[in-house]
Motif scaffolding. Sequence first.
Motif, short mmCIF file in Angstrom:
data_model
loop_
_atom_site.label_atom_id
_atom_site.label_comp_id
_atom_site.label_asym_id
_atom_site.label_seq_id
_atom_site.Cartn_x
_atom_site.Cartn_y
_atom_site.Cartn_z
N THR A 5 3.69 -10.92 7.27
CA THR A 5 3.43 -10.33 5.99
C THR A 5 2.04 -10.70 5.55
OG1 THR A 5 5.74 -10.55 5.52
CG2 THR A 5 4.36 -9.98 3.73
N THR A 73 12.76 -6.13 7.31
CA THR A 73 12.18 -6.60 6.05
C THR A 73 12.96 -6.15 4.80
OG1 THR A 73 10.70 -4.68 6.14
CG2 THR A 73 9.81 -6.78 6.91
N ASN A 251 0.50 -4.02 1.94
CA ASN A 251 1.56 -4.21 2.92
C ASN A 251 2.25 -2.89 3.28
OD1 ASN A 251 0.93 -6.87 2.85
ND2 ASN A 251 2.93 -7.60 2.21
N PHE A 252 2.46 -2.03 2.27
CA PHE A 252 3.04 -0.71 2.54
C PHE A 252 2.16 0.05 3.54
CE2 PHE A 252 3.38 3.82 1.79
CZ PHE A 252 4.75 4.04 1.67
N GLN A 255 1.91 -1.55 7.13
CA GLN A 255 3.09 -1.30 7.94
C GLN A 255 3.11 0.12 8.49
OE1 GLN A 255 4.82 -3.60 8.97
NE2 GLN A 255 7.00 -3.18 9.14
N THR A 376 6.91 -7.94 0.58
CA THR A 376 7.66 -7.61 1.79
C THR A 376 8.58 -6.42 1.56
OG1 THR A 376 7.60 -9.98 2.28
CG2 THR A 376 8.99 -8.62 3.67
N THR A 379 6.62 -3.68 2.48
CA THR A 379 6.57 -3.57 3.93
C THR A 379 7.75 -2.78 4.47
OG1 THR A 379 5.40 -5.69 4.11
CG2 THR A 379 6.54 -4.92 6.07
N GLY A 382 7.23 0.79 3.66
CA GLY A 382 6.19 1.33 4.53
C GLY A 382 6.71 1.64 5.93
N ALA A 383 7.61 0.78 6.43
CA ALA A 383 8.20 1.03 7.75
C ALA A 383 9.03 2.31 7.73
CB ALA A 383 9.06 -0.15 8.17
#
Length: 425
Positions: A5, A73, A251-252, A255, A376, A379, A382-383
Amino acid sequence: MGRRTPIEGEAAAGSSTAAEPSIFRNGNFRRLFAANSVSLYGSQVSYLAVPLTAVTALDASAAQVGLLGVLSTVSFLLIGLPAGVWVDRMRRRPIMFTADFGRALLLGSIPVAWLFDALTLTQLYLVVFVSGTLTVFSDISAQSFLPSIVPRERLLQANGYIGSVRESSGVAGPSLSGLLLQLMAAPAAVLVDALGFLLSGILISRIERVDESHTGAAEKKALYRGIWEGVRFVFSHPLLRPIAMAGAITNFSLQMVTIMLPLLFEHTLHFSAWKLGLYLAVGGVGSLIGAYTGPRLAERVGQGSVLWLAGLVTAPFACLVPLVDGGAVYWVSAVCWLVVTYRMGMNSVVLVSFRQRVTPNDLLGRMNATMRFALTGATALGAGASGLVGEFFGVRASLYVGAVGLAVAWLPYVFSPLRRMKTLP
C-alpha cells in the motif's frame, strides 16, 4: 498477495545525531524492524507470483485477476474501521504475530495444493481474502505499536529505517521475484512469502512486553462510537483530511495500473517474468530515492509545499507510463514510472511520521484504521475498476485511466493549509 500500500521530516530518513545512541540498541525495535523486513521481501514474491499463478496455472481472465486484487484488500473496507476500535482495546503484539502465523499457513497451502494438482481459483480467492483480513489487523497494530517501543521524538528516524526497507524491497524484490519465477513455477514461489511470514511471526513473538497505556481506553465506548471518534478525528483535521483524500486517489489509480501489468506483459507483450520484475524494480528505485532524498527536499521547499509541487512536476510523466511496449519505449515508460514512484516514496516517510506524531495514544489504532480504510479501501476499489475496464475496454485502457488518476492525485494538497506550510506541526 503482496500488501503494498504505497501511501503511506526535519531530518533525513534514518539519520541520527552524534549525541543519540543508535536506535538499533533498542532490542524491541530491532526485532520489529527485522520482522518487517523479512515479511516485506517475502511479500514481493507473492505480489507477482499469486496473479501469475492465476494467469499461467489457471488461465485466469482480466476480470478474474482483478477480483483477486479486490479480495486481497477489500477487508479494509469491510472491517477496517471496527478493527481500529478492537486494536485499541487489545494488546497489539499478539495480534501481529498471530496474523503472521495465519498468513504463513494460508499462503503455504497454495504450493501444496498445486503440487497435488488440486489448486483452484476458489482457493486463491479464499487465501487472498482471509490473508487480507489478517493484514488489516497486522498493519493497524504495527503502525499503532511503534510509538509504544520508540520515543515520539525518534519516530521519524524509526519510520525512516522501516520506510527504507519498504522502498528497498520495492527495488530488489521484483527483480529477485522475476528471477525466482524464471527458476520455478509461480505457485511454488509463493512458499517464499509463507516462510517470510513464519519468520516474522517468530521475531515479533520475541519482542518483550511493553506498557501499552492505550489498552482498554475504548472498552467503555460502544463500537459505533469508537469508530466515529476515529473517523471524525481524521476527516475533521485540516491536515489529515487532504492526506487521506490524496492517498486514496493515489492508491486507487496505482492499483489500476499495477493489477493489469502482469496481464499486459504476459498476454499482450509476451514478455518474460524477469522483464516484469525489472519494470517494477525501476519503480522501487524511484520510491527508494524518494524516501532518502524527500526529507531533504522538503526542508528546502517546505514540508507541505513539496507535496503538491512534486505532484505537479511528475504529472506529465504519469501520463506516459501506459505507453510501455518493446524496444526503447519500454525504457521510456520505465523512466516515467521511476519519476512517479519517486513522489510516492518521498511522501511516505514524511506523512506516516506526521500522522503518528499528531495522534494521541488512545486514538492511534482508530486513526490508522480510518487511514487504512480510506487508502487500502481505495486500493480494493481500484482493483475492481481495473478488472472491469480491462475486461470491457482492454488492458491498456485500464493503464490510461490509472495514469490520469496518478497525474491529478496531488490536487487535495493544493486546496488545503498544506499548500504553503514550510514545517508540518
